[in-house]
Design a protein around this motif. Structure first.
Motif, PDB file in Angstrom:
ATOM      1  N   LEU A 173     -19.589  -5.132  -0.697  1.00 43.62           N
ATOM      2  CA  LEU A 173     -18.790  -3.959  -0.863  1.00 43.62           C
ATOM      3  C   LEU A 173     -19.672  -3.446  -2.203  1.00 43.62           C
ATOM      4  O   LEU A 173     -19.329  -2.095  -2.266  1.00 43.62           O
ATOM      5  CB  LEU A 173     -17.499  -3.729  -0.195  1.00 43.62           C
ATOM      6  CG  LEU A 173     -16.734  -3.571   0.845  1.00 43.62           C
ATOM      7  CD1 LEU A 173     -15.360  -3.856   0.709  1.00 43.62           C
ATOM      8  CD2 LEU A 173     -16.969  -2.852   1.266  1.00 43.62           C
ATOM      9  N   LEU A 231     -16.910 -10.643   0.726  1.00 45.39           N
ATOM     10  CA  LEU A 231     -16.809  -9.385   1.258  1.00 45.39           C
ATOM     11  C   LEU A 231     -17.316  -8.138  -0.096  1.00 45.39           C
ATOM     12  O   LEU A 231     -17.311  -7.160   0.003  1.00 45.39           O
ATOM     13  CB  LEU A 231     -15.070  -9.290   1.590  1.00 45.39           C
ATOM     14  CG  LEU A 231     -14.599  -7.600   1.815  1.00 45.39           C
ATOM     15  CD1 LEU A 231     -15.841  -7.270   2.758  1.00 45.39           C
ATOM     16  CD2 LEU A 231     -13.183  -7.551   2.533  1.00 45.39           C
ATOM     17  N   GLU A 232     -16.913  -9.087  -1.431  1.00 44.83           N
ATOM     18  CA  GLU A 232     -16.269  -7.915  -2.575  1.00 44.83           C
ATOM     19  C   GLU A 232     -18.232  -7.897  -2.974  1.00 44.83           C
ATOM     20  O   GLU A 232     -18.829  -6.661  -3.655  1.00 44.83           O
ATOM     21  CB  GLU A 232     -16.011  -9.250  -3.635  1.00 44.83           C
ATOM     22  CG  GLU A 232     -14.643  -8.965  -4.051  1.00 44.83           C
ATOM     23  CD  GLU A 232     -14.592  -9.420  -4.883  1.00 44.83           C
ATOM     24  OE1 GLU A 232     -15.737 -10.013  -5.875  1.00 44.83           O
ATOM     25  OE2 GLU A 232     -13.592 -10.258  -4.647  1.00 44.83           O
ATOM     26  N   ASN A 238      -0.893  -3.356  -7.982  1.00 45.74           N
ATOM     27  CA  ASN A 238      -3.347  -2.805  -7.784  1.00 45.74           C
ATOM     28  C   ASN A 238      -2.962  -1.830  -6.813  1.00 45.74           C
ATOM     29  O   ASN A 238      -4.554  -0.554  -7.491  1.00 45.74           O
ATOM     30  CB  ASN A 238      -3.626  -3.894  -7.488  1.00 45.74           C
ATOM     31  CG  ASN A 238      -3.266  -5.510  -7.617  1.00 45.74           C
ATOM     32  OD1 ASN A 238      -3.264  -7.123  -6.395  1.00 45.74           O
ATOM     33  ND2 ASN A 238      -2.971  -5.337  -8.815  1.00 45.74           N
ATOM     34  N   ILE A 268      -8.329   0.928  -2.483  1.00 46.11           N
ATOM     35  CA  ILE A 268      -8.865  -0.734  -1.693  1.00 46.11           C
ATOM     36  C   ILE A 268      -9.793  -1.573  -2.532  1.00 46.11           C
ATOM     37  O   ILE A 268     -10.339  -2.490  -2.781  1.00 46.11           O
ATOM     38  CB  ILE A 268      -8.731  -0.531  -0.671  1.00 46.11           C
ATOM     39  CG1 ILE A 268      -7.471  -0.049  -0.378  1.00 46.11           C
ATOM     40  CG2 ILE A 268      -9.015  -1.974   0.050  1.00 46.11           C
ATOM     41  CD1 ILE A 268      -6.634   0.049   1.104  1.00 46.11           C
ATOM     42  N   ARG A 269     -11.116  -0.884  -2.076  1.00 47.76           N
ATOM     43  CA  ARG A 269     -12.341  -1.489  -2.487  1.00 47.76           C
ATOM     44  C   ARG A 269     -13.077  -1.529  -3.930  1.00 47.76           C
ATOM     45  O   ARG A 269     -12.999  -2.327  -4.475  1.00 47.76           O
ATOM     46  CB  ARG A 269     -13.281  -0.356  -2.712  1.00 47.76           C
ATOM     47  CG  ARG A 269     -15.087  -0.590  -2.533  1.00 47.76           C
ATOM     48  CD  ARG A 269     -15.874   0.254  -2.304  1.00 47.76           C
ATOM     49  NE  ARG A 269     -17.465   0.362  -2.776  1.00 47.76           N
ATOM     50  CZ  ARG A 269     -17.848   0.134  -3.538  1.00 47.76           C
ATOM     51  NH1 ARG A 269     -17.257   0.538  -5.079  1.00 47.76           N
ATOM     52  NH2 ARG A 269     -19.035  -0.160  -4.231  1.00 47.76           N
ATOM     53  N   LEU A 292      -6.009  -7.981  -5.281  1.00 48.66           N
ATOM     54  CA  LEU A 292      -6.722  -8.406  -3.822  1.00 48.66           C
ATOM     55  C   LEU A 292      -6.232  -9.491  -3.167  1.00 48.66           C
ATOM     56  O   LEU A 292      -5.170 -10.394  -2.602  1.00 48.66           O
ATOM     57  CB  LEU A 292      -6.681  -6.887  -2.284  1.00 48.66           C
ATOM     58  CG  LEU A 292      -6.250  -5.707  -2.794  1.00 48.66           C
ATOM     59  CD1 LEU A 292      -6.432  -4.991  -1.869  1.00 48.66           C
ATOM     60  CD2 LEU A 292      -4.445  -5.892  -3.124  1.00 48.66           C
ATOM     61  N   GLY A 293      -7.376 -10.358  -3.894  1.00 46.46           N
ATOM     62  CA  GLY A 293      -8.146 -11.340  -2.798  1.00 46.46           C
ATOM     63  C   GLY A 293      -7.104 -12.559  -3.674  1.00 46.46           C
ATOM     64  O   GLY A 293      -6.913 -13.673  -2.712  1.00 46.46           O
ATOM     65  N   VAL A 333     -18.339  -5.005  -4.816  1.00 47.20           N
ATOM     66  CA  VAL A 333     -17.733  -3.867  -5.960  1.00 47.20           C
ATOM     67  C   VAL A 333     -17.840  -4.284  -7.102  1.00 47.20           C
ATOM     68  O   VAL A 333     -17.247  -3.758  -7.843  1.00 47.20           O
ATOM     69  CB  VAL A 333     -16.499  -4.835  -5.258  1.00 47.20           C
ATOM     70  CG1 VAL A 333     -14.965  -5.125  -6.380  1.00 47.20           C
ATOM     71  CG2 VAL A 333     -15.499  -4.707  -4.204  1.00 47.20           C
ATOM     72  N   THR A 384       0.797  -1.309  -0.077  1.00 46.28           N
ATOM     73  CA  THR A 384       0.378  -0.391  -0.074  1.00 46.28           C
ATOM     74  C   THR A 384       0.966   1.249  -0.075  1.00 46.28           C
ATOM     75  O   THR A 384       0.622   2.342  -0.835  1.00 46.28           O
ATOM     76  CB  THR A 384      -0.525   0.071   0.873  1.00 46.28           C
ATOM     77  OG1 THR A 384      -1.589  -1.583   0.612  1.00 46.28           O
ATOM     78  CG2 THR A 384      -1.718   0.988   1.128  1.00 46.28           C
ATOM     79  N   LEU A 394     -10.058  -4.930  -4.741  1.00 40.34           N
ATOM     80  CA  LEU A 394     -10.487  -6.194  -3.936  1.00 40.34           C
ATOM     81  C   LEU A 394     -10.215  -6.790  -4.655  1.00 40.34           C
ATOM     82  O   LEU A 394      -9.742  -8.155  -4.464  1.00 40.34           O
ATOM     83  CB  LEU A 394     -12.076  -5.477  -3.440  1.00 40.34           C
ATOM     84  CG  LEU A 394     -11.421  -6.599  -2.050  1.00 40.34           C
ATOM     85  CD1 LEU A 394     -10.930  -6.560  -0.984  1.00 40.34           C
ATOM     86  CD2 LEU A 394     -13.434  -6.724  -1.392  1.00 40.34           C
ATOM     87  N   THR A 451     -13.805 -13.557   0.355  1.00 44.06           N
ATOM     88  CA  THR A 451     -13.249 -11.959   0.005  1.00 44.06           C
ATOM     89  C   THR A 451     -14.446 -12.159  -1.812  1.00 44.06           C
ATOM     90  O   THR A 451     -14.494 -11.177  -1.204  1.00 44.06           O
ATOM     91  CB  THR A 451     -12.272 -13.230  -1.165  1.00 44.06           C
ATOM     92  OG1 THR A 451     -10.820 -13.262  -0.642  1.00 44.06           O
ATOM     93  CG2 THR A 451     -11.970 -11.961  -2.692  1.00 44.06           C
TER      94      THR A 451
END
Length: 216
Positions: free
Chosen positions: A211, A207-208, A103, A139-140, A146-147, A213, A35, A143, A204
């Motif tokens: 949010l 969470l997506e 990313n 980050i959103r 990142l996952g 995503v 990050t 995601l 993951t």
């Protein structure tokens, strides 16, 4: 396969726990470093930007095993002894952070520049804008990749077997050589890896969805 598990479960359990520990430490470390590096890739300072870009491109484009072996073999020759366990964590952190940095950089670039200007006009400092406005959105957005990086990190942790890292793959190799039953051993080891990666994959995706995503 059941017989192998019954006979060697203490070793495989130790390897499983060590793999979890390595993965968690490397995951958190690479997320923090990645990050920071991602933000510095967009720094107004050309020197900083160049140094970070060299770091990212260098470690993204060399095999993970070379990085791990450097810390396991080369560093002890000229500086200090590093265990295979520690060398694996360092190598995984450096390698994964280079991908996460890219990313994060891509995510930041997708956030409209006007948001930075608007926040600055409200009296916020640039670092505050990045932390509270830009970075959460970035980050959103990134995601999903990142996952994938986190899942790849768990699978890449098997490189510790090459440096006596006492991970799951290391003990899997030991059992395979001890019993000469490579077929059952490696299927069993693969299934144990799934115990780690599948929940991470489902978490993951959950969470997506939470949010939004993938919402248009």
């Amino acid at each position: 396969m059941i017989g192998l598990l019954e006979q060697y479960w203490p070793l495989l359990l130790e390897g499983f726990i060590n793999t979890l520990i390595v993965s968690i430490i490397a995951l958190l470390s690479s997320l923090i470093i990645g990050t920071i590096m991602g933000m510095l890739q967009l720094s107004a300072n050309k020197i900083v930007r160049t140094i970070v870009n060299i770091y990212v491109e260098f470690f993204r484009n060399i095999p993970l095993l070379i990085t791990v072996m450097f810390f396991y073999v080369v560093v002890p020759m000229y500086w200090m002894n590093i265990s295979g366990f520690a060398a694996g964590i360092i190598g995984l952190t450096i390698y994964t952070s280079s991908f996460i940095a890219d990313n994060i950089r891509a995510g930041i670039l997708t956030v409209p520049a006007g948001q930075m200007e608007a926040a600055l006009s409200q009296g916020m400092k640039q670092i505050q804008v990045m932390r509270y406005v830009i970075l959460p959105q970035a980050i959103r957005i990134v995601l999903p990749p990142l996952g994938n990086q986190f899942i790849n990190l768990v699978k890449n942790s098997s490189v510790l077997a090459m440096v006596t890292g006492l991970d799951l793959m290391y003990y899997g190799d030991f059992v395979a050589m001890e019993t000469f039953n490579t077929f059952d051993t490696y299927i069993l080891v693969g299934l144990i890896y799934l115990v780690i990666t599948l929940p991470l994959t489902f978490a993951t995706r959950k969470l997506e969805a939470k949010l939004g995503v993938n919402d248009n």
